[in-house]
Design an enzyme around this catalytic site. Structure first.
Site, PDB file in Angstrom:
ATOM      1  N   HIS A 161     -78.886 -32.428 -18.969  1.00 49.10           N
ATOM      2  CA  HIS A 161     -79.462 -31.100 -19.233  1.00 49.10           C
ATOM      3  C   HIS A 161     -78.419 -29.998 -19.067  1.00 49.10           C
ATOM      4  O   HIS A 161     -78.439 -29.027 -19.833  1.00 49.10           O
ATOM      5  CB  HIS A 161     -80.769 -30.880 -18.435  1.00 49.10           C
ATOM      6  CG  HIS A 161     -80.650 -30.142 -17.157  1.00 49.10           C
ATOM      7  ND1 HIS A 161     -80.406 -30.759 -15.950  1.00 49.10           N
ATOM      8  CD2 HIS A 161     -80.714 -28.813 -16.892  1.00 49.10           C
ATOM      9  CE1 HIS A 161     -80.343 -29.840 -15.008  1.00 49.10           C
ATOM     10  NE2 HIS A 161     -80.523 -28.663 -15.543  1.00 49.10           N
ATOM     11  N   LEU A 174     -79.577 -25.006  -7.543  1.00 50.84           N
ATOM     12  CA  LEU A 174     -80.117 -25.711  -8.709  1.00 50.84           C
ATOM     13  C   LEU A 174     -79.567 -27.137  -8.736  1.00 50.84           C
ATOM     14  O   LEU A 174     -78.527 -27.414  -8.140  1.00 50.84           O
ATOM     15  CB  LEU A 174     -79.716 -24.978  -9.999  1.00 50.84           C
ATOM     16  CG  LEU A 174     -80.305 -23.570 -10.146  1.00 50.84           C
ATOM     17  CD1 LEU A 174     -79.752 -22.893 -11.386  1.00 50.84           C
ATOM     18  CD2 LEU A 174     -81.835 -23.625 -10.198  1.00 50.84           C
ATOM     19  N   SER A 175     -80.240 -28.023  -9.460  1.00 43.31           N
ATOM     20  CA  SER A 175     -79.763 -29.405  -9.522  1.00 43.31           C
ATOM     21  C   SER A 175     -78.338 -29.421 -10.089  1.00 43.31           C
ATOM     22  O   SER A 175     -77.514 -30.216  -9.658  1.00 43.31           O
ATOM     23  CB  SER A 175     -80.703 -30.277 -10.345  1.00 43.31           C
ATOM     24  OG  SER A 175     -80.797 -29.819 -11.666  1.00 43.31           O
ATOM     25  N   GLU A 176     -78.026 -28.503 -11.024  1.00 44.76           N
ATOM     26  CA  GLU A 176     -76.644 -28.391 -11.517  1.00 44.76           C
ATOM     27  C   GLU A 176     -76.235 -26.946 -11.833  1.00 44.76           C
ATOM     28  O   GLU A 176     -77.040 -26.172 -12.334  1.00 44.76           O
ATOM     29  CB  GLU A 176     -76.421 -29.234 -12.785  1.00 44.76           C
ATOM     30  CG  GLU A 176     -76.155 -30.703 -12.528  1.00 44.76           C
ATOM     31  CD  GLU A 176     -77.385 -31.559 -12.773  1.00 44.76           C
ATOM     32  OE1 GLU A 176     -78.456 -30.974 -13.086  1.00 44.76           O
ATOM     33  OE2 GLU A 176     -77.287 -32.794 -12.657  1.00 44.76           O
ATOM     34  N   THR A 177     -74.980 -26.658 -11.554  1.00 45.53           N
ATOM     35  CA  THR A 177     -74.336 -25.401 -11.938  1.00 45.53           C
ATOM     36  C   THR A 177     -73.081 -25.799 -12.700  1.00 45.53           C
ATOM     37  O   THR A 177     -72.347 -26.693 -12.269  1.00 45.53           O
ATOM     38  CB  THR A 177     -73.957 -24.584 -10.685  1.00 45.53           C
ATOM     39  OG1 THR A 177     -75.163 -24.225  -9.992  1.00 45.53           O
ATOM     40  CG2 THR A 177     -73.181 -23.323 -11.043  1.00 45.53           C
TER      41      THR A 177
END
Lengths: 300, 300
Positions: free
Chosen positions: A82, A50-53
């Site tokens: 986000h 994912l773009s961020e964790t």
């Protein structure tokens, strides 16, 4: 030894699952940060793809509710939009807290104030610095777009460092194509995170926005919170509003999402603050395996 | 209306979480396929951002244990390797089945026979067609690699259609760079899924392998099951083995993983079959929201 800790994958900037931007949130509130194999954090973030964790830890600053560590598949970030809202939604659900108006998030950028109002969460920008960029650099960025830039780009340092620019209107923004090779080279050369392009819907207080960060391996971010913050600060710089201005941002249509973001430029007691908000809904709920730091390499 | 169904994210071709290739597996065994909003399947697969997301349904073929539908973020696939093993591991855990030797998976390509032996699962290739490609096409593919191809590429139709080639040795395979723009154009022109490159470790029965499928938005797949099947069939074509040959494949080092795959070219009763196996471990376990088909657009 590996243990199971609570996990949620939250969809941010939407009320309907799978139309926003996902963040994986791992609840380490019951653990001490030193108990966890640190190299594992980046490894998990690379694996979720994912773009961020993000990882929730006990705060080290007294007023804060939790400390958040945010990772892209490649690196750790000082702040991201986000993931901040998605992790806050997860925190409220993990802890069962209700009717909380303010939540304080500790992260590498500092303390982020989050406001909860009904279904909506919004954060206040902790850093919103506008930096002028030379004409030739602005022109260079313009070359990576198939559409003409109508307002001089600025560099917005909001945690990530976004180059922000406006095009003629919302449709132009939606339709335009990017030369990623050219843009990647410009980002690398000038040390920017990526590019935020927006276009207004006629005379409405509403913008179509797109966020590009190919350096992080993300060609187009579906719905970008820090980019929305950068846009708000940029709009204040361009229009020099004398009173509070609120607007809507629509994002992600070109990559199959329908992100809905609210932007707020708040004028109060002679001070201007910038806020980005939206809904966030948990789509996946469960547990994830995480390694404790004292283990050998052979336990699972 | 949305309901919660069981969810697992399984790491495939590794015994240690976060070193293999993840697949998201959604258990719809308790639902009828028609009850689910079909457009949602692709939307969820786009949202998880994993190379594959799979859905377990009741089988429609009597001998099968389940029907598997496999999606990339962009499209549905007739078959894929690591999702087959990961989904089988999830199926065994979801149903609590133990000491099962054979599992039969229904998918668009046909019936896949899976063998369970201790911690290892392996599948038998249902389709393993070798197609010669013209010299000029082979040369064209070669141009996208920084290393020289040492054995003429063939097209392997194993569900996905992989162009397979060998380079000098394992280190050459690990080190080489790709021109993705060139390769993408070649794949598009010749209708191939992507490129499998392998190099042997000295005289060992072990290969380093890399899988590239930029058309699907995946520059380098960390650990590829169908690509391993294609490699096995290619090696038989190249070496014309007269008896059973088994070998190991190491994958994913360049993208931070340590995938371990076993390949088997089985000669039995005058028939040759191709098998790919490895371990698979569940890293995330919980529930996911899924919309039922009779709902309005406004429920969550």
């Amino acid at each position: 030894m590996s243990i199971k800790v609570p996990f949620k994958q939250v969809d941010v900037f939407t009320s309907e699952p799978y139309k926003g931007n996902p963040v994986a949130v791992i609840n380490c509130l019951e653990l001490d940060e030193s108990e966890i194999n640190q190299s594992q954090l980046q490894r998990i973030a690379n694996w979720t793809n994912l773009s961020e964790t993000s990882f929730l830890f006990k705060p080290t600053i007294e007023k804060c509710d939790y400390k958040l560590r945010i990772f892209t598949p490649q690196t750790e970030l000082p702040f991201a939009g986000h993931p901040t809202l998605g992790s806050c939604r997860a925190y409220l659900e993990f802890t069962g807290k209700k009717n909380v108006e303010k939540i304080y998030q500790e992260c590498k950028l500092g303390v982020i104030e989050i406001t909860s109002e009904g279904e909506k969460l919004s954060f206040e920008g902790a850093k919103t610095d506008v930096v002028d960029i030379p004409c030739e650099v602005a022109e260079e960025y313009g070359k990576s777009l198939s559409a003409e830039i109508t307002e001089r780009p600025r560099l917005l340092e909001v945690g990530p460092n976004w180059v922000v620019a406006l095009v003629k209107d919302a449709q132009t923004c939606y339709d335009m194509e990017l030369d990623f090779t050219q843009m990647k080279a410009s980002n690398l050369k000038h040390g920017s995170t990526g590019l935020i392009i927006a276009g207004r819907y006629g005379n409405e207080d509403k913008y179509e926005m797109r966020a590009f960060c190919p350096l992080d391996g993300i060609a187009e971010d579906p719905v970008c919170g820090s980019g929305s913050l950068a846009l708000a600060r940029y709009l204040q710089d361009v229009h020099n509003y004398k009173s509070t201005y609120s607007f809507a941002i629509s994002q992600g249509g070109r990559v199959g999402r329908e992100g809905k973001v609210s932007g707020l430029i708040k004028h109060e007691s002679g001070k201007i603050t910038y806020h980005v908000g939206g809904q966030a809904v948990t789509a996946i709920d469960g547990h994830i395996l995480i390694k404790l730091s004292e283990e050998s390499n052979f336990s699972t």
